[in-house]
Structure formats: structure tokens, C-alpha cells
Write a protein that holds these residues in place. Structure first.
Motif, short mmCIF file in Angstrom:
data_model
loop_
_atom_site.label_atom_id
_atom_site.label_comp_id
_atom_site.label_asym_id
_atom_site.label_seq_id
_atom_site.Cartn_x
_atom_site.Cartn_y
_atom_site.Cartn_z
N UNK A 4 16.34 -2.88 67.19
CA UNK A 4 17.45 -1.93 67.09
C UNK A 4 18.77 -2.66 66.85
N UNK A 5 18.99 -3.73 67.59
CA UNK A 5 20.23 -4.50 67.40
C UNK A 5 20.29 -5.12 66.00
N UNK A 6 19.14 -5.58 65.51
CA UNK A 6 19.11 -6.15 64.16
C UNK A 6 19.43 -5.09 63.12
N UNK A 7 18.83 -3.88 63.28
CA UNK A 7 19.10 -2.79 62.34
C UNK A 7 20.57 -2.38 62.37
N UNK A 8 21.13 -2.31 63.59
CA UNK A 8 22.55 -1.96 63.70
C UNK A 8 23.43 -3.02 63.04
N UNK A 9 23.07 -4.27 63.21
CA UNK A 9 23.85 -5.33 62.59
C UNK A 9 23.78 -5.25 61.07
N UNK A 10 22.58 -4.97 60.55
CA UNK A 10 22.45 -4.85 59.10
C UNK A 10 23.22 -3.64 58.58
N UNK A 11 23.16 -2.50 59.31
CA UNK A 11 23.91 -1.31 58.90
C UNK A 11 25.42 -1.58 58.92
N UNK A 12 25.86 -2.27 59.93
CA UNK A 12 27.28 -2.62 60.00
C UNK A 12 27.66 -3.53 58.84
N UNK A 13 26.76 -4.43 58.50
CA UNK A 13 27.02 -5.32 57.36
C UNK A 13 27.14 -4.52 56.06
N UNK A 14 26.22 -3.54 55.86
CA UNK A 14 26.28 -2.72 54.65
C UNK A 14 27.54 -1.87 54.63
N UNK A 15 27.93 -1.32 55.80
CA UNK A 15 29.15 -0.52 55.85
C UNK A 15 30.38 -1.37 55.51
N UNK A 16 30.39 -2.59 56.04
CA UNK A 16 31.53 -3.47 55.75
C UNK A 16 31.59 -3.81 54.26
N UNK A 17 30.42 -4.02 53.66
CA UNK A 17 30.39 -4.31 52.22
C UNK A 17 30.85 -3.10 51.41
N UNK A 18 30.45 -1.88 51.84
CA UNK A 18 30.89 -0.67 51.13
C UNK A 18 32.39 -0.49 51.24
N UNK A 19 32.92 -0.72 52.44
CA UNK A 19 34.38 -0.61 52.62
C UNK A 19 35.09 -1.63 51.75
N UNK A 20 34.54 -2.83 51.68
CA UNK A 20 35.17 -3.86 50.85
C UNK A 20 35.16 -3.47 49.38
N UNK A 21 34.00 -2.90 48.94
CA UNK A 21 33.93 -2.46 47.54
C UNK A 21 34.91 -1.32 47.28
N UNK A 22 35.03 -0.39 48.24
CA UNK A 22 35.98 0.71 48.08
C UNK A 22 37.41 0.19 47.98
N UNK A 23 37.73 -0.78 48.81
CA UNK A 23 39.07 -1.36 48.75
C UNK A 23 39.31 -2.04 47.41
N UNK A 24 38.26 -2.70 46.91
CA UNK A 24 38.41 -3.35 45.61
C UNK A 24 38.62 -2.32 44.51
N UNK A 25 37.87 -1.19 44.58
CA UNK A 25 38.03 -0.13 43.57
C UNK A 25 39.44 0.46 43.63
N UNK A 26 39.92 0.71 44.84
CA UNK A 26 41.28 1.25 44.96
C UNK A 26 42.31 0.29 44.39
N UNK A 27 42.12 -0.97 44.69
CA UNK A 27 43.07 -1.95 44.15
C UNK A 27 43.01 -1.98 42.63
N UNK A 28 41.78 -1.84 42.06
CA UNK A 28 41.65 -1.84 40.61
C UNK A 28 42.30 -0.60 40.00
#
Length: 334
Positions: free
Chosen positions: A245-269
Motif C-alpha cells: 500500500x505504501x509503495x502504491x501510494x508513493x508511486x501515485x504521488x510520484x505520478x501526481x507530481x509529474x502531472x502537476x509539473x507537466x501542467x505547470x510546463x503547459x501553462x508556462x508555454x
């Protein structure tokens, strides 16, 4: 004249008394008489030699008298050599007497070697006659069904005179018995089988020859107590599920962080593109003015372009208005 003679006699008497006292102190005449009365032949010069070699004569003569009365003749030289080596002569003689009474073959050399090795040779002889019971601590083992079983055992051992020198002690016996218990319980399909047949543990452990290389001989292993402990299998599964469960949560948090980063990059673009559009739109009036001055664009062309732009904006406003009216009609109908 009389006073001088009396003084000389007194001095001679004192000197004789001191000499006799020194002789009787340095030469253990009383001990020699005791040995002679006990039938032990020890020369007076032998006792003097012990004094010179810094050997306490009573530590040799006393055990020697005891050995002679028991029918054992170890010899003065052997006892003295053992004493000089740092051994306990009296304990060795007691062990030899006890072994002779119990019909246990124990030569003096072996008894002396056991004593010099730091083991209590008398206690070893007594343990050969009267076996000792060693109780193991509570040993936890897990059966194949994941249930913990706690076992206490009593090990009856007898000293092995032949292996006392260089043989392992009680700690090794306890460790090997614990290992055998863990192996036996671990190979059981269910903890119920262990509870139903606790003697299976003792039989299996005895067959392993656990007393090899030790100073003892295992006579029997008796199971004193068997208790059921925790469900180790369920605990391990729970821990594994929690870890997953902790591993899955960590991976989900990692994916969410990557999505937020991509969204920020899109907004900046997008912001960068809007800035370029605004910059380009700011250059349009300048380009039009330049074209008018150079004659590349006529006045009528400019007004036609304005009319086209106005017509386009009007059409867009009409289309937006009609779509809003349709939305309102759908809302009213619903």
C-alpha cells in the motif's frame, strides 16, 4: 665471674632455642610424623626440598595420605608437578577416589589435564554418576501454517570424561537443542501436529546426535512445555500488504507530481505563446503604417480589411448569442 657465666648460658640457650625453632619451622617434622603414622613414606629431605621449591608441604602430603588410604598411589613427584603447574591437587585426588569408587576409569594424567584445563574434574565425575538436567529457555518456532509455537525442553546430560578436555560446554548443548526444535517445528505442516505429538520433537532432536564434539552425553530430551504464540503468517501478510500500500501510494504521488509539473510546463508555454501573440499584435499597426507610407497598402484596402474584421466579430457575437439562447431554451424545457 658468676654473672658472666650466667649471661653466656642465657645467650647459648637463646641461640639453641632459635635454632631449634628455625629447624622445626623450616622442616615440617610434625607433618613428617603424621605421614609416617598414616603409612605414607615421605622422606624428611623430600619435605625440605618442597620448602626450597616453594611448595607448601601440607598441600602435597594431605592429599597423598588421602590417596594412600583409598588405595591410590599417584606418587609425590606427580602431585608436586601438578601443584607447581597451578592445579588443585586436593580436588584431583578427590576426583580419583570418586571415580575409583564408581568404577569409572580415570588415570591421574587425564584428571590433572582436566583440572589444568579449567574444568572441575570432581564435578565431572559426580555428573558421570548423577546426570545433570539442563533446562532450555523458551524457544519460539513457526510451523508451516504460520502459527508460532513456544517450546521449553529439559535435557538430561552426563559428563563424558574422554571429551572433557577440548569439548564444548552447556551453552553449545542448549544452542543445538534449540536449533533442533526450530527445525522440527518448522517442518511440521500444522502447529496442531506439534501440540498433539510433542514427543516427536524429542525423537527428532535425539536422532541428530547433538552431543558430538561436546563434553557431555545427551541421555534424553523431554518437552516440558508447549504454548501457542502469535500468528506469524498473518502478521507477515499484513505487513506485506501495508508495504504494498505504501509503495502504491508513493508511486501515485510520484505520478501526481509529474502531472502537476507537466501542467505547470503547459501553462508556462501558453503564457509564453500569448506573450508572443501580444508582441506580434503590437507590431501590426506599425506594419500597416509602414505599408501606407510606402504605398504598398491603399486606403481602400485598409477600410476593406477593417470591414472584414468588423463583419467577423459580428458573426462571432451572433453565433455566441444564438448558442446562449439555445442553452436557455434547453434549460427551460428541462
Amino acid at each position: 665471674m658468676f654473672d658472666l657465666f650466667a649471661l653466656s648460658s642465657l645467650i647459648i640457650f637463646v641461640l639453641v632455642f632459635v635454632f631449634v625453632a628455625f629447624i622445626f619451622t623450616f622442616i615440617p617434622v610434625g607433618l613428617w610424623i603424621s605421614a609416617l603414622a598414616a603409612g605414607v613414606r615421605v622422606g624428611i629431605m623430600t619435605l625440605v626440598g618442597m620448602r626450597l621449591r616453594r611448595v607448601v608441604p601440607i598441600r602435597i602430603v594431605g592429599p597423598l595420605i588421602k590417596a594412600e588410604k583409598a588405595g591410590i598411589q599417584p606418587g609425590v613427584n606427580k602431585l608436586e608437578a601438578h601443584y607447581l603447574a597451578g592445579g588443585n591437587v586436593d580436588r584431583v585426588i578427590d576426583a580419583l577416589i570418586a571415580a575409583e569408587r564408581a568404577n569409572i576409569p580415570l588415570p591421574f594424567e587425564r584428571a590433572a589435564a582436566i583440572d589444568l584445563a579449567g574444568r572441575n574434574v570432581l564435578e565431572a565425575v559426580q555428573m558421570s554418576v548423577n546426570p545433570k538436567v539442563i533446562e532450555t529457555p523458551s524457544i519460539a518456532a513457526v510451523a508451516k501454517d504460520g502459527i508460532e509455537v513456544k517450546v521449553k525442553a529439559r535435557v538430561t546430560v552426563r559428563a563424558n570424561i574422554e571429551r572433557l578436555v577440548g569439548g564444548a560446554g552447556e551453552e553449545t548443548i542448549i544452542a543445538r537443542v534449540g536449533e533442533g526444535i526450530v527445525t522440527t517445528v518448522g517442518s511440521a505442516v500444522s502447529h496442531k501436529a506439534v501440540l498433539e505429538n510433542p514427543d516427536l520433537i524429542s525423537h527428532t532432536v535425539l536422532e541428530k546426535g547433538l552431543d558430538a564434539g561436546t563434553a557431555y552425553e545427551i541421555l534424553s530430551i523431554d518437552i516440558a512445555d508447549v504454548d501457542v504464540g502469535r500468528n506469524i503468517g498473518a502478521t507477515l501478510q499484513t505487513d506485506q500488504a501495508e508495504a504494498d500500500k505504501e509503495i502504491a501510494q508513493a508511486k501515485a504521488e510520484e505520478r501526481r507530481a509529474m502531472a502537476v509539473a507537466r501542467e505547470q510546463e503547459m501553462k508556462a508555454a501558453v503564457q509564453e505563446m500569448r506573450a508572443k501573440v501580444v508582441e506580434a499584435e503590437a507590431e501590426v499597426p506599425k506594419a500597416l503604417a509602414q505599408a501606407l507610407r510606402e504605398g504598398k497598402l491603399g486606403v481602400m484596402d485598409y477600410f476593406n480589411m477593417k470591414n472584414i474584421v468588423a463583419d467577423t466579430e459580428m458573426r462571432e457575437s451572433i453565433s455566441k448569442g444564438s448558442s446562449n439562447d439555445k442553452t436557455k431554451d434547453l434549460t427551460k424545457k428541462s
